[in-house]
Write a protein that holds these residues in place. Structure first.
Motif, PDB file in Angstrom:
ATOM      1  N   ASP A   1     -86.946 -24.734 -52.456  1.00  0.00           N
ATOM      2  CA  ASP A   1     -86.031 -25.838 -52.746  1.00  0.00           C
ATOM      3  C   ASP A   1     -84.752 -25.659 -51.927  1.00  0.00           C
ATOM      4  OD1 ASP A   1     -85.470 -23.570 -54.233  1.00  0.00           O
ATOM      5  OD2 ASP A   1     -85.686 -24.549 -56.181  1.00  0.00           O
TER       6      ASP A   1
ATOM      7  N   CYS B   1     -77.751 -21.265 -57.184  1.00  0.00           N
ATOM      8  CA  CYS B   1     -79.076 -21.021 -57.765  1.00  0.00           C
ATOM      9  C   CYS B   1     -79.978 -20.331 -56.740  1.00  0.00           C
ATOM     10  CB  CYS B   1     -79.693 -22.327 -58.273  1.00  0.00           C
ATOM     11  SG  CYS B   1     -80.964 -22.064 -59.531  1.00  0.00           S
TER      12      CYS B   1
ATOM     13  N   HIS C   1     -80.980 -21.293 -53.805  1.00  0.00           N
ATOM     14  CA  HIS C   1     -81.927 -22.098 -53.034  1.00  0.00           C
ATOM     15  C   HIS C   1     -81.722 -21.904 -51.523  1.00  0.00           C
ATOM     16  CE1 HIS C   1     -82.570 -25.034 -56.688  1.00  0.00           C
ATOM     17  NE2 HIS C   1     -82.662 -23.766 -57.024  1.00  0.00           N
TER      18      HIS C   1
ATOM     19  N   GLU D   1     -84.108 -30.185 -56.616  1.00  0.00           N
ATOM     20  CA  GLU D   1     -84.700 -29.435 -57.727  1.00  0.00           C
ATOM     21  C   GLU D   1     -83.781 -29.470 -58.948  1.00  0.00           C
ATOM     22  OE1 GLU D   1     -85.842 -26.936 -60.651  1.00  0.00           O
ATOM     23  OE2 GLU D   1     -84.011 -26.468 -59.555  1.00  0.00           O
ATOM     24  N   GLU D   2     -82.456 -29.417 -58.670  1.00  0.00           N
ATOM     25  CA  GLU D   2     -81.470 -29.345 -59.765  1.00  0.00           C
ATOM     26  C   GLU D   2     -81.248 -30.740 -60.365  1.00  0.00           C
ATOM     27  OE1 GLU D   2     -80.449 -26.597 -60.814  1.00  0.00           O
ATOM     28  OE2 GLU D   2     -80.378 -25.145 -59.193  1.00  0.00           O
TER      29      GLU D   2
ATOM     30  N   HIS E   1     -88.419 -17.644 -56.913  1.00  0.00           N
ATOM     31  CA  HIS E   1     -87.037 -17.883 -57.310  1.00  0.00           C
ATOM     32  C   HIS E   1     -86.302 -16.549 -57.424  1.00  0.00           C
ATOM     33  CE1 HIS E   1     -83.496 -19.739 -58.893  1.00  0.00           C
ATOM     34  NE2 HIS E   1     -84.070 -20.925 -58.912  1.00  0.00           N
TER      35      HIS E   1
ATOM     36  N   GLU F   1     -87.931 -25.758 -64.229  1.00  0.00           N
ATOM     37  CA  GLU F   1     -88.109 -25.697 -62.786  1.00  0.00           C
ATOM     38  C   GLU F   1     -89.035 -26.855 -62.387  1.00  0.00           C
ATOM     39  OE1 GLU F   1     -87.235 -23.643 -59.986  1.00  0.00           O
ATOM     40  OE2 GLU F   1     -88.588 -25.117 -59.128  1.00  0.00           O
TER      41      GLU F   1
HETATM   42 ZN   LIG Z   1     -83.129 -22.851 -58.910  1.00  0.00          ZN
END
Ligand SMILES: [Zn+2]
Ligand SMILES: [Zn+2]
Length: 395
Positions: free
Chosen positions: A84, A109, A111, A144-145, A169, A339
């Motif tokens: 992501d 996060c 990514h 993704e978020e 992740h 997710e």
């Molecule tokens: Zn994430």
């Protein structure tokens, strides 16, 4: 040939050949975080970093996503690896020299790391086409978020011809470099609700002439906690969090309305579907008892992320062969985080994998989240090895 022979030296090879490049890419992405589907510049950076590789490139997938396809020398299955690309609306406080240059936005996060690791895997696998049966799809996903970029990609057919799929992740709380996953649910379904509480307004000194929306809201928040504690089987995981509450304009006015916002996390589909009915019945019952009413607006969002048992086993055994048994953990429990890789796993068997960044690391979605870039070539090696392994076994 056993697996360790096949993957021997892979991590070192990646470190030597593209280590600096993926660190530079990660920092470049980190400096300029983009939100949701608007990952245009990040996608440009990815394309630049893939330049010269023997890939078929499809851009503009789910608006700013990329699908890069690598053909092996022999026929075989199609394995997908997904990362992501989007960041979060958080003001960065890491003090890193390559900190976000955009106010109020941060890659909190990891990514930026996921995207760089996938580019590293694309470089590694491009140099090993002679060992690859079938095809590898490198999937770079926006949004993704929130926004469900994964669902849009699946709707656009990205997973249609794919026989297995994997994603990593970065994971604080897990020792640096440790690989963890499990069969079955690994992340929860994340649903959202908004509620409007209605009473009738009035003077702060004359509550008997009003129906106080603030007091009703307070009762509703407290009562909602009994949904999980009194109505859900105690051995069944569930979370109900009210994260937003708002009402009023002045200290001496009883407001007519109050607003609540919250999230519900579950692992079980039946329970998931039961939650809005129970939330609404309880909230309305409490509000009506206090001469008001409540309105629920409920949104089912990301589904449960469910790993295929065989794919999860393969991750654990490949990781053990590359990094050794002490670097691998079969998770006892899922996380109640969510997710949107879940949408891919609804369509194709595969596994979502946590890659540790250390136990004393500030959490995901916090302004001080930072990780040791040593983990990047490790993630690239794992992704590349999973693609090679899956291509050998599914043909
Ligand atoms: Zn994430
Ligand atoms: Zn996140």
């Amino acid at each position: 040939m056993d697996v360790s022979q096949r993957f021997g030296g892979l991590q070192q090879e990646i470190e030597e050949n593209v280590g600096e490049r993926i660190v530079a890419l990660r920092r470049d992405i980190h400096r300029e975080p983009e939100l949701g589907f608007d990952t245009e510049k990040t996608a440009e950076k990815v394309l630049a970093a893939l330049e010269g590789l023997p890939l078929d490139l499809e851009t503009g997938v789910a608006r700013n996503g990329i699908v890069a396809t690598l053909g092996g020398e022999r026929d075989g299955p199609t394995v997908a690896l997904r990362a992501d690309m989007d960041a979060l609306p958080i003001e960065e406080e890491t003090g890193l020299p390559f900190s976000s240059e955009i106010e109020g936005r941060m890659h909190a996060c990891g990514h930026d790391g996921h995207t760089s690791m996938l580019v590293g895997a694309a470089h590694a696998l491009s140099g090993m086409r002679d060992r690859l049966n079938g095809t590898v799809k490198f999937v770079f996903q926006p949004a993704e978020e929130g926004g469900g970029g994964g669902r849009v990609m699946v709707d656009e057919g990205v997973a249609d011809d794919v026989s297995s799929i994997f994603a990593l992740h970065l994971w604080p709380g897990l020792p640096l470099g440790k690989v963890a996953t499990k069969a079955g649910p690994i992340m929860a379904a994340a649903d959202a609700f908004e509620m409007e509480i209605r009473g009738s307004g009035g003077h702060g000194a004359m509550p008997h002439l009003a129906a106080d929306a603030v007091v009703i809201a307070a009762q509703v928040v407290t009562t909602l906690q009994t949904v999980v504690s009194r109505e859900v089987d105690p051995v069944e995981p569930a979370v109900l969090t009210v994260g937003e509450i708002g009402a009023g304009t002045a200290f001496n006015i009883i407001p007519e309305k109050a607003r609540l916002g919250g999230t519900v996390r579950t692992l079980n589909q039946d329970l998931r579907e039961r939650m809005p009915g129970r939330i609404e019945a309880l909230a309305r019952g409490v509000a009506k008892g206090m001469r008001g009413d409540a309105n629920l607006d409920y949104t089912f969002s990301y589904p449960v992320t469910v790993n295929d048992g065989g794919a999860a086993d393969r991750v654990l055994s490949v990781a053990e062969d590359i990094f050794g048994g002490e670097a691998v953990l079969e998770l006892p429990n899922p996380s109640m985080g969510a997710e949107d890789f879940a949408y891919f796993l609804e369509k194709v068997p595969g596994a979502f994998i946590w890659l540790g960044v250390g136990e004393d690391i500030s959490g995901l979605h916090t302004p001080r989240f930072a990780f040791d870039e040593e983990v990047l070539p490790r993630g690239s090696a794992l992704l590349a090895a999973l693609a090679l392994e899956a291509s050998q076994h599914l043909s």
